[in-house]
Design an enzyme around this catalytic site. Structure first.
Site, PDB file in Angstrom:
ATOM      1  N   CYS A  66      -7.621  -2.428 -27.747  1.00  0.00           N
ATOM      2  CA  CYS A  66      -6.865  -1.520 -26.898  1.00  0.00           C
ATOM      3  C   CYS A  66      -5.585  -2.234 -26.491  1.00  0.00           C
ATOM      4  CB  CYS A  66      -7.676  -1.136 -25.664  1.00  0.00           C
ATOM      5  SG  CYS A  66      -6.728  -0.153 -24.488  1.00  0.00           S
ATOM      6  N   ARG A  72      -8.275   6.083 -34.959  1.00  0.00           N
ATOM      7  CA  ARG A  72      -7.660   6.060 -33.616  1.00  0.00           C
ATOM      8  C   ARG A  72      -7.811   4.684 -32.973  1.00  0.00           C
ATOM      9  NH1 ARG A  72      -8.802   4.635 -28.516  1.00  0.00           N
ATOM     10  NH2 ARG A  72     -10.930   5.370 -28.845  1.00  0.00           N
ATOM     11  N   HIS A 100     -20.132   2.629 -26.913  1.00  0.00           N
ATOM     12  CA  HIS A 100     -18.905   2.282 -27.632  1.00  0.00           C
ATOM     13  C   HIS A 100     -18.648   0.794 -27.404  1.00  0.00           C
ATOM     14  CE1 HIS A 100     -14.504   3.310 -28.643  1.00  0.00           C
ATOM     15  NE2 HIS A 100     -14.355   2.161 -28.004  1.00  0.00           N
TER      16      HIS A 100
HETATM   17  P1  HMG Z   1       3.372   7.904 -17.472  1.00  0.00           P
HETATM   18  O1  HMG Z   1       4.541   7.087 -17.942  1.00  0.00           O
HETATM   19  O2  HMG Z   1       2.771   7.589 -16.164  1.00  0.00           O
HETATM   20  O3  HMG Z   1       3.608   9.476 -17.478  1.00  0.00           O
HETATM   21  O4  HMG Z   1       2.271   7.820 -18.620  1.00  0.00           O
HETATM   22  P2  HMG Z   1       4.821  10.416 -17.563  1.00  0.00           P
HETATM   23  O5  HMG Z   1       4.279  11.780 -17.328  1.00  0.00           O
HETATM   24  O6  HMG Z   1       5.926   9.909 -16.662  1.00  0.00           O
HETATM   25  O7  HMG Z   1       5.293  10.332 -19.087  1.00  0.00           O
HETATM   26  C1  HMG Z   1       6.079   9.317 -19.615  1.00  0.00           C
HETATM   27  C2  HMG Z   1       6.769   9.835 -20.866  1.00  0.00           C
HETATM   28  O8  HMG Z   1       5.789  10.160 -21.849  1.00  0.00           O
HETATM   29  C3  HMG Z   1       7.543  11.133 -20.635  1.00  0.00           C
HETATM   30  O9  HMG Z   1       8.619  11.142 -21.562  1.00  0.00           O
HETATM   31  C4  HMG Z   1       6.558  12.204 -21.017  1.00  0.00           C
HETATM   32  O10 HMG Z   1       7.160  13.395 -21.440  1.00  0.00           O
HETATM   33  C5  HMG Z   1       5.836  11.558 -22.172  1.00  0.00           C
HETATM   34  P3  HMG Z   1      10.139  10.935 -21.060  1.00  0.00           P
HETATM   35  O11 HMG Z   1      10.363  11.994 -20.027  1.00  0.00           O
HETATM   36  O12 HMG Z   1      10.179   9.529 -20.470  1.00  0.00           O
HETATM   37  O13 HMG Z   1      10.935  11.076 -22.322  1.00  0.00           O
HETATM   38  N1  HMG Z   1       4.454  12.020 -22.299  1.00  0.00           N
HETATM   39  C6  HMG Z   1       3.913  12.423 -23.442  1.00  0.00           C
HETATM   40  N2  HMG Z   1       4.423  12.538 -24.683  1.00  0.00           N
HETATM   41  C7  HMG Z   1       3.587  12.984 -25.651  1.00  0.00           C
HETATM   42  N3  HMG Z   1       2.277  13.282 -25.418  1.00  0.00           N
HETATM   43  C8  HMG Z   1       1.758  13.166 -24.194  1.00  0.00           C
HETATM   44  C9  HMG Z   1       2.586  12.714 -23.150  1.00  0.00           C
HETATM   45  N4  HMG Z   1       2.376  12.491 -21.840  1.00  0.00           N
HETATM   46  C10 HMG Z   1       3.522  12.064 -21.333  1.00  0.00           C
HETATM   47  N5  HMG Z   1       0.476  13.439 -23.986  1.00  0.00           N
HETATM   48  C11 HMG Z   1       0.302   8.580 -19.803  1.00  0.00           C
HETATM   49  C12 HMG Z   1       0.981   8.418 -18.463  1.00  0.00           C
HETATM   50  C13 HMG Z   1      -1.138   8.946 -19.539  1.00  0.00           C
HETATM   51  C14 HMG Z   1       1.020   9.654 -20.590  1.00  0.00           C
HETATM   52  C15 HMG Z   1       0.410   7.218 -20.547  1.00  0.00           C
HETATM   53  O14 HMG Z   1      -0.081   6.222 -19.705  1.00  0.00           O
HETATM   54  C16 HMG Z   1      -0.367   7.183 -21.836  1.00  0.00           C
HETATM   55  O15 HMG Z   1      -0.045   7.875 -22.800  1.00  0.00           O
HETATM   56  N6  HMG Z   1      -1.411   6.323 -21.901  1.00  0.00           N
HETATM   57  C17 HMG Z   1      -2.276   6.236 -23.056  1.00  0.00           C
HETATM   58  C18 HMG Z   1      -2.681   4.775 -23.272  1.00  0.00           C
HETATM   59  C19 HMG Z   1      -3.587   4.701 -24.460  1.00  0.00           C
HETATM   60  O16 HMG Z   1      -3.546   5.508 -25.370  1.00  0.00           O
HETATM   61  N7  HMG Z   1      -4.459   3.648 -24.479  1.00  0.00           N
HETATM   62  C20 HMG Z   1      -5.355   3.427 -25.568  1.00  0.00           C
HETATM   63  C21 HMG Z   1      -6.457   4.446 -25.648  1.00  0.00           C
HETATM   64  S1  HMG Z   1      -7.772   4.162 -24.473  1.00  0.00           S
HETATM   65  C22 HMG Z   1      -8.833   3.056 -25.286  1.00  0.00           C
HETATM   66  O17 HMG Z   1      -8.492   2.501 -26.310  1.00  0.00           O
HETATM   67  C23 HMG Z   1     -10.208   2.839 -24.734  1.00  0.00           C
HETATM   68  C24 HMG Z   1     -11.294   3.564 -25.537  1.00  0.00           C
HETATM   69  O18 HMG Z   1     -11.303   3.159 -26.887  1.00  0.00           O
HETATM   70  C25 HMG Z   1     -12.669   3.256 -24.908  1.00  0.00           C
HETATM   71  C26 HMG Z   1     -12.865   1.765 -24.668  1.00  0.00           C
HETATM   72  O19 HMG Z   1     -12.937   0.995 -25.637  1.00  0.00           O
HETATM   73  O20 HMG Z   1     -12.901   1.406 -23.486  1.00  0.00           O
HETATM   74  C27 HMG Z   1     -11.084   5.082 -25.495  1.00  0.00           C
HETATM   75 MG    MG Z   2     -12.299   1.366 -27.653  1.00  0.00          MG
END
Ligand code: HMG
Ligand code: MG
Length: 301
Positions: free
Chosen positions: A239, A14, A206
């Site tokens: 990220c 992931r 982490h």
């Molecule tokens: P948004 O654009 O504000 O929300 O995104 P939305 O509800 O308007 O959704 C946009 C579109 O995505 C829509 O589709 C939804 O249906 C779809 P459209 O109507 O435009 O066709 N959608 C989804 N589709 C599939 N699965 C879902 C989903 N949700 C909405 N779950 C949202 C808000 C939270 C969805 C977006 O910002 C997002 O997905 N963000 C994730 C970002 C991410 O994954 N970042 C990396 C992971 S975090 C990380 O790496 C840190 C970590 O490692 C710890 C560290 O190191 O700090 C964990």
């Molecule tokens: Mg991370």
């Protein structure tokens, strides 16, 4: 005194693959996950049920889950940002979910398009729904040692959001150094603030390794009594919403140090390295893990 045994949480499939520019075929992701479970990992974060528009690399989360061979005793987990993600995760048969909040407002907005308060309201619903289905939830807390947009983040803020995550019912919070800026002077300070509000048994660390301090930060965490550490096979990672974030702490580098210290993990370094090496040709760059690089070098004629 450091813990005699450590839980390693493998996040390579992931956190590692979410940031790779090359398209990694689903079948290779499946082989990567299977290889990591075969290496002895008991927790593998397989993918993320996030918006595929935001993170296209994780769009095949359901297919990856459908293809893996589940080993008894291994928890196969995934990130879930909202109820839509939970529905997908449930259908895929995840053993456990992880929600992910931030200790700084700007990163929260950039990463999940919500303020911290908004995200915790969303996550409350997600965790409640997951628990109704008997699915445990872990929490990540990003930018605990610094934010790419705001700079320093106060340990008091970290402790307060960590406590709010635990109040939602997550069993553990991973205090995360999203951009790999932490140094070992900060680790006891942040953990001290967190420990005043939460038992350290519920805290994981982490680290990303942008500045080469991840391992020494782990040592500082071990000395403070933390016994759960995230790591990414091969040192893959970053990220997409954190400019400057390089690879995660490499699982191989962590295991090399823990094995040397006599700390038990149940994970076999050589086999993790085999899983990483299998995916390396698809990446278009060498694996960042120092142990992998050194081992490759010593094996060359
Ligand atoms: P948004 O654009 O504000 O929300 O995104 P939305 O509800 O308007 O959704 C946009 C579109 O995505 C829509 O589709 C939804 O249906 C779809 P459209 O109507 O435009 O066709 N959608 C989804 N589709 C599939 N699965 C879902 C989903 N949700 C909405 N779950 C949202 C808000 C939270 C969805 C977006 O910002 C997002 O997905 N963000 C994730 C970002 C991410 O994954 N970042 C990396 C992971 S975090 C990380 O790496 C840190 C970590 O490692 C710890 C560290 O190191 O700090 C964990
Ligand atoms: Mg991370």
């Amino acid at each position: 005194m450091i813990p005699a045994r450590v839980q390693v949480v493998e996040v390579g499939p992931r956190d590692g693959l979410q940031n790779e520019p090359a398209r990694i075929p689903t079948a290779d992701k499946i082989a990567f996950v299977n290889g990591l479970a075969d290496a002895g990992h008991s927790v593998v974060e397989v993918s993320a049920f996030v918006s595929p528009k935001w993170v296209p690399q994780m769009a095949d989360a359901s297919e990856v889950f459908a293809g893996i061979t589940r080993k008894p005793g291994v928890r196969y987990t995934a990130l879930v940002p909202n109820l839509a993600g939970l529905t997908r995760a449930r259908q895929a048969g995840v053993d456990e979910i992880a929600i992910f909040a931030a200790a700084s407002e700007s990163f929260s907005k950039r990463n999940i398009n919500q303020t911290i308060d908004e995200s915790l309201a969303t996550y409350k619903e997600v965790v409640e729904a997951a628990h109704t289905d008997g699915i445990r939830a872990r929490g990540y807390l990003s930018t605990c040692f610094g934010c790419p947009f705001e700079g320093p983040v106060s340990p008091a803020k970290v402790a307060s959001v960590a406590a709010r995550l635990l109040d939602l019912g997550v069993y553990e919070v991973a205090i995360s150094d999203t951009i790999g800026i932490a140094h070992p002077g900060q680790v006891p300070e942040v953990l001290g603030a967190v420990a005043a509000k939460a038992p350290l048994a519920k805290i994981a660390l982490h680290f990303h390794d942008t500045r080469g301090t991840a391992l020494v930060n782990v040592l500082a965490g071990l000395q403070a009594g933390v016994a759960t550490f995230d790591a990414s096979a091969g040192g893959l990672g970053g990220c997409p919403y954190a400019p400057g974030a390089a690879g995660n702490l490499a699982t191989e580098d962590l295991l090399y140090m823990l094995d040397g210290l006599g700390v038990q993990t149940g994970v076999r370094l050589e086999q993790v390295m085999n899983a990483s090496r299998r995916i390396e040709p698809l990446l278009g760059h060498p694996l960042p893990s120092r142990v992998v690089q050194a081992t490759g070098a010593t094996k060359k004629p």
